[in-house]
Write a protein that holds these residues in place. Sequence first.
Motif, short mmCIF file in Angstrom:
data_model
loop_
_atom_site.label_atom_id
_atom_site.label_comp_id
_atom_site.label_asym_id
_atom_site.label_seq_id
_atom_site.Cartn_x
_atom_site.Cartn_y
_atom_site.Cartn_z
N MET A 27 0.83 -1.18 0.00
CA MET A 27 0.00 0.00 0.00
C MET A 27 0.88 1.25 0.00
SD MET A 27 -3.40 -0.05 0.73
CE MET A 27 -4.78 0.19 0.53
N SER A 28 0.64 2.14 -0.92
CA SER A 28 1.51 3.31 -1.07
C SER A 28 1.10 4.48 -0.21
CB SER A 28 1.54 3.74 -2.54
OG SER A 28 0.28 4.27 -2.91
N GLY A 29 -0.12 4.50 0.30
CA GLY A 29 -0.60 5.63 1.07
C GLY A 29 -1.11 6.76 0.17
N ARG A 30 -0.98 6.60 -1.11
CA ARG A 30 -1.44 7.59 -2.09
C ARG A 30 -2.96 7.43 -2.26
NH1 ARG A 30 0.25 10.92 -6.24
NH2 ARG A 30 -0.89 10.64 -8.17
N PRO A 31 -3.69 8.55 -2.40
CA PRO A 31 -5.14 8.45 -2.58
C PRO A 31 -5.49 7.67 -3.84
CG PRO A 31 -4.46 10.74 -2.20
CD PRO A 31 -3.22 9.92 -2.38
N ASP A 32 -6.68 7.05 -3.83
CA ASP A 32 -7.11 6.31 -5.00
C ASP A 32 -7.56 7.27 -6.11
OD1 ASP A 32 -9.69 7.18 -4.34
OD2 ASP A 32 -10.40 5.22 -3.74
N LYS A 33 -7.78 6.71 -7.28
CA LYS A 33 -8.12 7.50 -8.47
C LYS A 33 -9.37 8.34 -8.24
CE LYS A 33 -9.04 6.92 -13.42
NZ LYS A 33 -8.63 8.25 -13.75
N LEU A 62 -8.52 11.34 -6.09
CA LEU A 62 -7.74 12.30 -6.87
C LEU A 62 -8.62 13.07 -7.84
CD1 LEU A 62 -4.58 10.12 -7.59
CD2 LEU A 62 -4.73 12.07 -6.03
N SER A 63 -9.58 12.37 -8.47
CA SER A 63 -10.52 13.02 -9.39
C SER A 63 -11.45 13.96 -8.64
CB SER A 63 -11.34 11.97 -10.14
OG SER A 63 -10.51 11.17 -10.95
N GLY A 64 -11.93 13.53 -7.49
CA GLY A 64 -12.81 14.38 -6.70
C GLY A 64 -12.12 15.66 -6.26
N ALA A 65 -10.86 15.53 -5.83
CA ALA A 65 -10.10 16.72 -5.43
C ALA A 65 -9.87 17.63 -6.63
CB ALA A 65 -8.77 16.31 -4.81
N ALA A 66 -9.60 17.05 -7.80
CA ALA A 66 -9.40 17.86 -9.01
C ALA A 66 -10.65 18.66 -9.33
CB ALA A 66 -9.03 16.95 -10.19
N ARG A 67 -11.82 18.06 -9.15
CA ARG A 67 -13.07 18.76 -9.43
C ARG A 67 -13.31 19.91 -8.44
NH1 ARG A 67 -14.44 13.13 -10.82
NH2 ARG A 67 -14.84 13.16 -13.08
N ARG A 95 -1.37 25.33 -4.20
CA ARG A 95 -2.58 24.83 -3.55
C ARG A 95 -2.72 23.32 -3.54
NH1 ARG A 95 -7.35 29.06 -4.63
NH2 ARG A 95 -6.13 30.93 -4.36
N ILE A 96 -2.40 22.68 -4.63
CA ILE A 96 -2.59 21.22 -4.72
C ILE A 96 -1.43 20.53 -4.00
CG2 ILE A 96 -2.73 19.24 -6.28
CD1 ILE A 96 -4.01 21.15 -8.36
N ALA A 97 -1.77 19.69 -3.02
CA ALA A 97 -0.78 18.90 -2.26
C ALA A 97 0.32 19.78 -1.68
CB ALA A 97 -0.20 17.78 -3.13
N THR A 98 -0.10 20.86 -1.07
CA THR A 98 0.84 21.82 -0.48
C THR A 98 0.81 21.69 1.04
OG1 THR A 98 0.49 23.32 -2.33
CG2 THR A 98 1.44 24.26 -0.34
N GLY A 110 -1.53 21.62 8.02
CA GLY A 110 -1.59 20.32 7.37
C GLY A 110 -1.30 20.44 5.89
N THR A 111 -1.62 19.39 5.17
CA THR A 111 -1.37 19.33 3.73
C THR A 111 -2.69 19.33 2.99
OG1 THR A 111 0.63 18.06 4.14
CG2 THR A 111 -0.24 18.00 1.90
N THR A 112 -2.76 20.12 1.92
CA THR A 112 -3.97 20.10 1.08
C THR A 112 -3.97 18.80 0.27
OG1 THR A 112 -2.85 21.33 -0.67
CG2 THR A 112 -4.11 22.62 0.94
N PRO A 113 -5.14 18.35 -0.14
CA PRO A 113 -5.22 17.06 -0.84
C PRO A 113 -4.49 17.04 -2.18
CG PRO A 113 -7.40 17.78 -0.12
CD PRO A 113 -6.46 18.92 0.12
N GLU A 114 -3.97 15.87 -2.52
CA GLU A 114 -3.45 15.63 -3.85
C GLU A 114 -4.63 15.63 -4.81
OE1 GLU A 114 -0.64 12.38 -4.42
OE2 GLU A 114 -0.50 12.26 -2.23
N ALA A 115 -4.36 15.81 -6.09
CA ALA A 115 -5.42 15.81 -7.09
C ALA A 115 -4.88 15.29 -8.41
CB ALA A 115 -5.96 17.23 -7.28
N ASP A 116 -5.79 14.86 -9.26
CA ASP A 116 -5.46 14.49 -10.63
C ASP A 116 -5.26 15.81 -11.39
OD1 ASP A 116 -5.55 13.92 -13.36
OD2 ASP A 116 -7.03 12.31 -13.11
#
Length: 154
Positions: free
Chosen positions: A1-7, A10-15, A43-46, A51-57
């Motif tokens: 498990m990488s700890g990275r958010p699932d697709k 990532l798509s939801g954060a991008a939206r 802003r993205i994954a900063t 804390g850290t803002t979410p990663e995104a696609d």
Amino acid sequence: MSGRPDKRALSGAARIYAVQGLFQMEAADQSAERVGKEFRNWRIATEYDEGTTPEADEVLFAAILDDAVTWQARIDQMIDRALVAKWPIARLDPVLRAVFRAAGAELVGGRTPPRVVISEYVSVADAFFPEGREARFVNAVLDHMAREARPEAF
């Protein structure tokens, strides 16, 4: 498990970032290029003290911004036709306008199935308007827009 958010995450954060970016473009009269660069750099994954803002696609984020600008006239016409005659697009809350434009970009761009677009942007509306009334409104307007943009999917 990488700890990275699932697709999907990532798509939801991008939206959500795309809606924020479209809002910023309109409110501050900034270009998609400038807003996209700001989001990617700041802003993205900063990381912040809080804390850290979410990663995104980031590819999806950029595509939504670009398509929203490229197809804005068509998207705005679809929004107008989905609204009642006495409620023009200019009267919409600017966040709702950004939600409809982002969703419209995905509908016109054709990469995402319309029912997924509707479902995802109802969730985005819930994030911005937790009271729930706006989410029902977003669902109705997006259903109308999706049927116009992609009637073959229905």
